[in-house]
Design an enzyme around this catalytic site. Structure first.
Site, PDB file in Angstrom:
ATOM      1  N   ARG A   1      13.355 -11.362  12.251  1.00 35.18           N
ATOM      2  CA  ARG A   1      12.988 -12.777  12.127  1.00 35.18           C
ATOM      3  C   ARG A   1      13.406 -13.376  10.779  1.00 35.18           C
ATOM      4  O   ARG A   1      12.857 -14.386  10.367  1.00 35.18           O
ATOM      5  CB  ARG A   1      11.478 -12.945  12.335  1.00 35.18           C
ATOM      6  CG  ARG A   1      11.044 -12.681  13.765  1.00 35.18           C
ATOM      7  CD  ARG A   1       9.611 -13.089  14.044  1.00 35.18           C
ATOM      8  NE  ARG A   1       8.649 -12.069  13.640  1.00 35.18           N
ATOM      9  CZ  ARG A   1       7.819 -12.186  12.624  1.00 35.18           C
ATOM     10  NH1 ARG A   1       7.844 -13.263  11.853  1.00 35.18           N
ATOM     11  NH2 ARG A   1       6.953 -11.218  12.343  1.00 35.18           N
TER      12      ARG A   1
ATOM     13  N   HIS B   1       9.003  -9.534   5.933  1.00 35.05           N
ATOM     14  CA  HIS B   1       8.954  -8.120   5.562  1.00 35.05           C
ATOM     15  C   HIS B   1      10.010  -7.336   6.353  1.00 35.05           C
ATOM     16  O   HIS B   1      10.308  -7.678   7.501  1.00 35.05           O
ATOM     17  CB  HIS B   1       7.552  -7.573   5.888  1.00 35.05           C
ATOM     18  CG  HIS B   1       7.242  -6.258   5.249  1.00 35.05           C
ATOM     19  ND1 HIS B   1       7.639  -5.055   5.801  1.00 35.05           N
ATOM     20  CD2 HIS B   1       6.581  -5.955   4.103  1.00 35.05           C
ATOM     21  CE1 HIS B   1       7.233  -4.068   5.022  1.00 35.05           C
ATOM     22  NE2 HIS B   1       6.591  -4.583   3.983  1.00 35.05           N
TER      23      HIS B   1
ATOM     24  N   ASP C   1       0.852  -1.191   0.000  1.00 36.29           N
ATOM     25  CA  ASP C   1       0.000   0.000   0.000  1.00 36.29           C
ATOM     26  C   ASP C   1       0.887   1.240   0.000  1.00 36.29           C
ATOM     27  O   ASP C   1       1.935   1.245   0.657  1.00 36.29           O
ATOM     28  CB  ASP C   1      -0.876  -0.028   1.263  1.00 36.29           C
ATOM     29  CG  ASP C   1      -2.115   0.843   1.164  1.00 36.29           C
ATOM     30  OD1 ASP C   1      -2.787   0.779   0.123  1.00 36.29           O
ATOM     31  OD2 ASP C   1      -2.410   1.570   2.125  1.00 36.29           O
TER      32      ASP C   1
ATOM     33  N   ASN D   1       3.751  -1.489  -5.842  1.00 37.34           N
ATOM     34  CA  ASN D   1       2.768  -1.771  -4.803  1.00 37.34           C
ATOM     35  C   ASN D   1       1.587  -2.536  -5.393  1.00 37.34           C
ATOM     36  O   ASN D   1       1.250  -2.377  -6.564  1.00 37.34           O
ATOM     37  CB  ASN D   1       2.247  -0.465  -4.169  1.00 37.34           C
ATOM     38  CG  ASN D   1       3.134   0.035  -3.055  1.00 37.34           C
ATOM     39  OD1 ASN D   1       3.582  -0.726  -2.206  1.00 37.34           O
ATOM     40  ND2 ASN D   1       3.399   1.336  -3.062  1.00 37.34           N
TER      41      ASN D   1
ATOM     42  N   HIS E   1       0.785   6.947   3.310  1.00 35.40           N
ATOM     43  CA  HIS E   1      -0.434   7.767   3.373  1.00 35.40           C
ATOM     44  C   HIS E   1      -0.222   9.128   4.018  1.00 35.40           C
ATOM     45  O   HIS E   1      -1.177   9.817   4.370  1.00 35.40           O
ATOM     46  CB  HIS E   1      -1.542   7.009   4.110  1.00 35.40           C
ATOM     47  CG  HIS E   1      -1.119   6.465   5.446  1.00 35.40           C
ATOM     48  ND1 HIS E   1      -1.112   7.226   6.581  1.00 35.40           N
ATOM     49  CD2 HIS E   1      -0.687   5.225   5.792  1.00 35.40           C
ATOM     50  CE1 HIS E   1      -0.692   6.483   7.602  1.00 35.40           C
ATOM     51  NE2 HIS E   1      -0.439   5.259   7.155  1.00 35.40           N
TER      52      HIS E   1
END
Length: 303
Positions: A275, A267, A144, A203, A147
Site C-alpha cells: 500500500r 510499514h 518492539d 525501537n 521476541h
C-alpha cells in the site's frame, strides 16, 4: 589608665565587634575582600552583579562549564546501564537520574529474574555502540524488539546471524533492490553495516518478554526513546528520519522539519507494504538529501 578600657571603647558599633570576631574565627581578612570589591568598581553606579561578572574571566567561566560537564558525565557513568556508548552517555546523561528511568531499570531487572527477556542485557543498547551520537545521519524508528530466540540484538528490523531474515526486512531488501543499483539480498538479516555508517536503528521499546510481543510496552522505554529522538532533532542538523507506519509517524511528530528531512510511508510489513512501501524510494532519497547537505551517502550494499 593601663589595662583599663577607655570610655570610648564601650560605645564602639556592635557590628564592628561581631565582624572582627568572625574575621578571627574564619581566618579571613575582611579588609582584603573589601579591597577586592573596590577594585572591581569602575564607577559609583556599578551594581554588585556587574562587579561579580567582571571578576569571572571567560577562561574561568569556560573552566567552570567544563568541570560541570565532566561531573555530569561521571555521574551518568555510574547511573547509566551497562553497554552504553560514551558519547550517548554524555548526550542523554540527564535521563538516567530521572525517577521513570530508575523504575524502568528495576522493572527490566525484575523481568529478567522471572522470565526470558530479549535482547540479552549486553545487546539492549547496541545502537549506542555503532557510532557516536554526533555522527548519526539517518534514523529509522521501529516499535518492539523481535521476541524469538537469537533474533533481537539492539537494532530495529535487524536479526543476528544465522537467523532467517524476518518478513518486514525481506520487503525492505526488495525495495532496496529496485531503488539502489546493484543491491542484492545479502543472505542474512544483520544490519550492523548500516549502523556503523550512522544509521540509527531505534525501537521505541527496547526489551520484550519471550514470545509476548509488546509485553514491555508503557513501562518507560517510550519516554526514554522520545528523549533520544528529541536530542537528535534539537542538537544535530540535516538528519533523515524514516517514519514507516502510523506508530513511527506519531513518535516522530515533534521532529523539527526545518532542520531535518522526514520521509513517511506505510510499514514494510507484508500486511501493508503493497500500500505504498514498495516504490517509496526512501533509500535513494535519503542519499540524495545527504549529498545535498555535504554528507557522505549511505552504502546500503555494505552488509
Amino acid at each position: 589608665m593601663i589595662g583599663q578600657k577607655t570610655i570610648h571603647s564601650f560605645f564602639l558599633p556592635i557590628s564592628k565587634k561581631r565582624t572582627s570576631g568572625k574575621q578571627h574565627e574564619n581566618g579571613v581578612d575582611a579588609q582584603e575582600h573589601v579591597g577586592q570589591a573596590k577594585k572591581l568598581k569602575t564607577s559609583g553606579n556599578e551594581t554588585p552583579a556587574v562587579a561579580s561578572s567582571v571578576a569571572l574571566s571567560p577562561e574561568i567561566l569556560e573552566r567552570i562549564a567544563e568541570n560541570k560537564k565532566a561531573a555530569l558525565l561521571r555521574r551518568s557513568a555510574v547511573k547509566s546501564p551497562g553497554g552504553f556508548g560514551k558519547s550517548w552517555q554524555e548526550g542523554l546523561a540527564s535521563e538516567f537520574a530521572k525517577p521513570y528511568f530508575k523504575n524502568l531499570m528495576s522493572f527490566v531487572d525484575g523481568e529478567r529474574k522471572q522470565h526470558t527477556v530479549y535482547p540479552p542485557a549486553q545487546h539492549v543498547f547496541t545502537w549506542t555502540q555503532m557510532c557516536d551520537i554526533q555522527d548519526v545521519k539517518v534514523v529509522v524508528l521501529g516499535q518492539d524488539p523481535y521476541h524469538g530466540p537469537n533474533q533481537a540484538h539492539g537494532l530495529c528490523f535487524s536479526v543476528q546471524r544465522p537467523v532467517p531474515t524476518p518478513p518486514s526486512l525481506v520487503n525492505m531488501y526488495k525495495e532496496l533492490a529496485s531503488d539502489i543499483e546493484g543491491f542484492k539480498h545479502p543472505g542474512h538479516g544483520d544490519l550492523t553495516g548500516w549502523a556503523k555508517q550512522g544509521v540509527l536503528l531505534l525501537n521505541a521499546v527496547l526489551t520484550v518478554r519471550a514470545h509476548q510481543p509488546n509485553s514491555h510496552k508503557d513501562k518507560g522505554w517510550e519516554t526514554f526513546t522520545d528523549a533520544v529522538v528529541q536530542w537528535l532533532s534539537s542538537n544535530l542538523e540535516g538528519l533523515v528520519f524514516m517514519l514507516w507506519g502510523a506508530y513511527a509517524q506519531k513518535k516522530g511528530a515533534a521532529i523539527d522539519r526545518k532542520r531535518h528531512r522526514v520521509l513517511h510511508t506505510v510499514h514494510p510489513s507484508p500486511l501493508s507494504a503493497h500500500r505504498g512501501y514498495f516504490g517509496c524510494k526512501h533509500f535513494s532519497k535519503t542519499n540524495d538529501f545527504l549529498e545535498s547537505s555535504g554528507k557522505e551517502p549511505i552504502d546500503w550494499k555494505a552488509l
